[in-house]
Design a protein around this motif. Structure first.
Motif, mmCIF file in Angstrom:
data_model
loop_
_atom_site.group_PDB
_atom_site.id
_atom_site.type_symbol
_atom_site.label_atom_id
_atom_site.label_comp_id
_atom_site.label_asym_id
_atom_site.label_seq_id
_atom_site.Cartn_x
_atom_site.Cartn_y
_atom_site.Cartn_z
ATOM 1 N N UNK A 274 33.843 -63.390 3.464
ATOM 2 C CA UNK A 274 34.220 -61.974 3.322
ATOM 3 C C UNK A 274 34.645 -61.666 1.889
ATOM 4 N N UNK A 275 35.284 -62.624 1.230
ATOM 5 C CA UNK A 275 35.642 -62.431 -0.173
ATOM 6 C C UNK A 275 34.396 -62.314 -1.043
ATOM 7 N N UNK A 276 33.358 -63.076 -0.707
ATOM 8 C CA UNK A 276 32.087 -62.963 -1.430
ATOM 9 C C UNK A 276 31.497 -61.574 -1.245
ATOM 10 N N UNK A 277 31.501 -61.082 0.006
ATOM 11 C CA UNK A 277 30.955 -59.745 0.282
ATOM 12 C C UNK A 277 31.725 -58.669 -0.482
ATOM 13 N N UNK A 278 33.023 -58.801 -0.509
ATOM 14 C CA UNK A 278 33.869 -57.782 -1.137
ATOM 15 C C UNK A 278 33.841 -57.853 -2.654
ATOM 16 N N UNK A 279 33.861 -59.060 -3.211
ATOM 17 C CA UNK A 279 34.089 -59.221 -4.644
ATOM 18 C C UNK A 279 32.837 -59.536 -5.472
ATOM 19 N N UNK A 283 23.218 -58.904 -3.497
ATOM 20 C CA UNK A 283 22.148 -58.881 -2.513
ATOM 21 C C UNK A 283 22.005 -60.250 -1.864
ATOM 22 N N UNK A 284 21.325 -60.291 -0.712
ATOM 23 C CA UNK A 284 20.922 -61.558 -0.109
ATOM 24 C C UNK A 284 19.764 -62.144 -0.908
ATOM 25 N N UNK A 285 19.626 -63.461 -0.855
ATOM 26 C CA UNK A 285 18.521 -64.141 -1.532
ATOM 27 C C UNK A 285 18.035 -65.276 -0.650
ATOM 28 N N UNK A 295 21.368 -67.412 0.817
ATOM 29 C CA UNK A 295 21.777 -67.219 -0.562
ATOM 30 C C UNK A 295 22.394 -65.846 -0.776
ATOM 31 N N UNK A 296 23.452 -65.807 -1.564
ATOM 32 C CA UNK A 296 24.125 -64.548 -1.895
ATOM 33 C C UNK A 296 24.180 -64.429 -3.419
ATOM 34 N N UNK A 297 23.376 -63.535 -3.954
ATOM 35 C CA UNK A 297 23.339 -63.368 -5.406
ATOM 36 C C UNK A 297 24.438 -62.403 -5.802
ATOM 37 N N UNK A 298 25.249 -62.809 -6.776
ATOM 38 C CA UNK A 298 26.414 -62.004 -7.080
ATOM 39 C C UNK A 298 26.779 -61.974 -8.553
ATOM 40 N N UNK A 299 27.836 -61.219 -8.844
ATOM 41 C CA UNK A 299 28.317 -61.022 -10.208
ATOM 42 C C UNK A 299 29.788 -61.437 -10.256
ATOM 43 N N UNK A 310 23.773 -67.303 -8.038
ATOM 44 C CA UNK A 310 23.554 -67.411 -6.599
ATOM 45 C C UNK A 310 24.639 -68.316 -6.032
ATOM 46 N N UNK A 311 25.370 -67.791 -5.075
ATOM 47 C CA UNK A 311 26.441 -68.565 -4.474
ATOM 48 C C UNK A 311 27.781 -67.902 -4.719
ATOM 49 N N UNK A 312 28.839 -68.618 -4.394
ATOM 50 C CA UNK A 312 28.881 -69.997 -3.909
ATOM 51 C C UNK A 312 28.664 -70.100 -2.391
ATOM 52 N N UNK A 313 28.032 -71.199 -1.982
ATOM 53 C CA UNK A 313 27.911 -71.520 -0.570
ATOM 54 C C UNK A 313 29.155 -72.292 -0.125
ATOM 55 N N UNK A 314 29.213 -72.611 1.178
ATOM 56 C CA UNK A 314 30.440 -73.215 1.709
ATOM 57 C C UNK A 314 30.827 -74.497 0.970
ATOM 58 N N UNK A 315 29.877 -75.382 0.750
ATOM 59 C CA UNK A 315 30.225 -76.668 0.122
ATOM 60 C C UNK A 315 30.876 -76.452 -1.242
ATOM 61 N N UNK A 316 30.370 -75.491 -1.991
ATOM 62 C CA UNK A 316 30.941 -75.192 -3.304
ATOM 63 C C UNK A 316 32.320 -74.567 -3.166
ATOM 64 N N UNK A 317 32.463 -73.641 -2.204
ATOM 65 C CA UNK A 317 33.764 -73.019 -1.967
ATOM 66 C C UNK A 317 34.827 -74.055 -1.638
#
Length: 629
Positions: A274-279, A283-285, A295-299, A310-317
């Motif tokens: 949810x923090x990824x979605x908010x912050x 877009x999805x990738x 994949x979640x492409x973000x800024x 792209x990311x972070x995914x769970x393992x990176x988080x």
């Protein structure tokens, strides 16, 4: 006609500057199907025994499966294999994206690379044109920087694998990058490519893949996409992707925190999906033909600058976040970007950085050796450690060995909190009260990796009740608000571990992603029918494919026995922290894995596998699976 296959093997001898194309061996297809099956067979047969990982004779193998590139759900997987610099044994890594699809369209199911180029080079593949080209202009540059530059030079239609500075400098956990955010991350695969003086591999293909029943495959493919869309997890899982499991892991006391000192943090809401979605999210990738893009492409915006990633995914988080006490989602995304650019696996990176922070805190690494004063949860500290690892500067040269090698050099009692199995760093699931998950990590053929076994849901269910066969979507959608979790039962974990160890890697044989099955529950019958329409061969998923996956497991074990002189039971133990230190807080407070339980689980596991008490397959087991090794 080998339906479902491009029909060729590409052999590249970098030392001789020689390229050869030969027909794909029918015996490989008949006995090992594709992907992971091909790579395990070829590595065992063709790698010279006891060759070192960075020796030019160590093979670097790329293979796709029969479903790769057929416009079926998530059929864009590429499998890589080599002798691992991280473990000294069998190593493989799997990657999504679009590269393997283009390799099949170019006409190649398997590529076998040996030797070492005389200068920094890249391999150029465009259908029948295969060339070894100079890459001096790209050497020393970052992975995504090089991919962008090569696409500008060659064309957007080319699919590109790159390594970063860490691969060039032979960091033991260097990765391969592709498609601006996809990685073949584990086992140091990028370092082997770097040892061969290869900066990149470029592929474009425009040929077709013959299939047994095109109309039947098209119809069943559409039905499979429709089945994915109808699953309850389709809409619930996709928005956050793998990051959606963060809070559940924290709630059940499985989120690695402070170098696995504990399994729970109080800031999970700051670093979850949810923090990824908010912050972060723009877009999805997704990878090739994927219906549930993870994949979640973000800024990301930080004090060090703003980056797109792209990311972070769970393992990176979990590993660069809570395991390093970094509680800022923008900061975690920035470390993800740094790892992608220098070309290191975020799983191992998080484990190594947290190990380094603990060593520094204990006084085992000095400020002079570190190059600056570092501390937990500090973005500058984490980025500094990542950069000196990639450059192999100062203590970074030692940390570049991974936690096992670094602990051997640093000394003191650091080996007790070097979190790995067989030399490969543990991934994002603390397991002191998850006996099945721990056993899966312990006995994995490549070292500690969740991609080989994931039974955490079953472990939790044995402790608090619930469905042992729940999908990931079911788990994260259910109630996980536990103040205290009882001790999980270890008595019946072996059958679950064996099934998972055969099931999860089975998709790597076919050339598809496992997430459709694992995360949203797509039935295996779909894969049986897709395989038939593609190849013309009948396959029972739960018998034929899983039996082959078991056979590969034994073959990889025998590779490790051949390559590591004292290989056996002692390589299957977890780090001492897990059986000497009790979890200090969270729902699993007070739990620790008993060493006697570890011994009991290994005994039971070896017996069920058909291995001796030292963990080596018996002659009867090898004969049962028609393995001559």
């Amino acid at each position: 006609m080998l339906y479902g296959y491009a029909g060729n093997t590409l052999r590249i001898d970098l030392s001789a500057g020689k390229v050869e194309k030969e027909p794909l061996k029918k015996e490989w297809v008949d006995e090992f199907i594709g992907g992971r099956g091909f790579t395990s067979k070829i590595l065992y047969d063709e790698n010279p025994p006891n060759v070192e990982p960075f020796d030019p004779e160590n093979r670097f193998i790329i293979a796709m499966g029969p479903l790769s590139g057929l416009f079926l759900p998530a059929s864009g997987k590429t499998h890589f294999c080599t002798k691992s610099p991280a473990t000294g044994g069998y190593g493989d890594s799997n990657m999504g994206g679009h590269f393997g699809v283009n390799m099949k369209y170019a006409g190649y199911d398997v590529t076998i690379i040996k030797g070492k180029a005389k200068e920094p080079s890249y391999i150029f593949i465009d259908n029948d044109t295969v060339e070894i080209r100079p890459a001096g202009q790209y050497w020393g540059k970052g992975s995504t920087e090089v991919e962008s530059a090569m696409k500008e030079e060659l064309g957007e239609e080319y699919q590109i694998l790159t390594i970063g500075e860490a691969g060039e400098n032979l960091v033991n956990f260097a990765c391969i990058s592709h498609d601006f955010g996809r990685q073949a991350g584990r086992i140091g695969i990028g370092a082997v490519l770097g040892s061969k003086n290869i900066k990149a591999i470029v592929a474009r293909g425009t040929k077709s893949i013959p299939v047994f029943d095109p109309k039947g495959l098209l119809k069943k493919g559409k039905e499979t996409y429709a089945a994915c869309r109808e699953k309850p997890g389709f809409k619930g899982w996709t928005p956050e992707g793998t990051a959606g499991i963060t809070n559940w892991c924290n709630d059940v006391g499985a989120l690695p925190t402070r170098n696995f000192q504990t399994s729970h943090c109080d800031y999970a809401d700051k670093i979850n999906g949810k923090a990824i979605l908010k912050e972060l999210k723009i877009t999805d990738k997704g990878c090739f033909a994927c219906p549930i893009p993870c994949g979640k492409y973000g800024h990301a915006k930080t004090k060090r600058g703003n980056v797109y990633v792209e990311g972070p995914e769970y393992e990176t988080l979990s590993l660069l976040g809570s395991n390093c006490e970094l509680d800022d989602i923008h900061g975690i995304a920035y470390t993800n970007y740094i790892c992608d650019e220098v070309g290191i696996d975020t799983c191992s990176a998080g484990a190594v950085v947290s190990f380094a922070l603990e060593c520094y805190e204990k006084g085992y690494i000095s400020k002079e050796e570190m190059g600056m004063d570092v501390k937990w949860g500090d973005l500058d500290s984490i980025v500094h450690i990542l950069n000196i690892i990639a450059k192999r500067e100062g203590i970074g040269d030692t940390l570049a060995l991974g936690v096992q090698g670094a602990a051997e050099k640093i000394g003191y009692d650091s080996s007790k909190f070097a979190i790995h199995v067989k030399g490969l760093e543990w991934t994002g699931y603390e397991s002191r009260n998850a006996p099945g998950m721990m056993l899966g990590y312990m006995t994995s053929d490549i070292g500690a990796h969740h991609g080989r076994c994931w039974v955490l849901g079953s472990d939790v269910a044995t402790a608090v009740g619930g469905d042992k066969n729940a999908t990931v979507h079911d788990l994260i959608s259910g109630d996980s608000d536990f103040d205290t979790i009882p001790k999980a039962d270890h008595k019946n974990v072996v059958p679950l571990v064996l099934k998972s160890q055969h099931l999860r890697p089975a998709f790597d044989i076919l050339g598809t992603c496992r997430l459709q099955y694992m995360e949203i529950g797509l039935e295996t019958e779909y894969y049986e029918e897709l395989y038939y329409y593609a190849t013309g061969k009948k396959m029972d998923f739960n018998k034929d494919l899983l039996l082959l996956s078991e056979k590969i497991w034994h073959l990889n074990r025998m590779f490790n026995k051949r390559e590591i002189s004292d290989f056996g039971r002692k390589y299957d133990y977890p780090p001492a922290r897990f059986y000497e230190e009790k979890i200090p807080n969270g729902p699993n407070k007070g739990h620790v894995m008993d060493l006697g339980v570890i011994e009991e689980m290994l005994d039971t596991y070896y017996e069920a596998r058909g291995w001796d008490e030292n963990g080596i397959p018996t002659q009867a087991t090898l004969e049962k699976h028609n393995l001559t090794v």
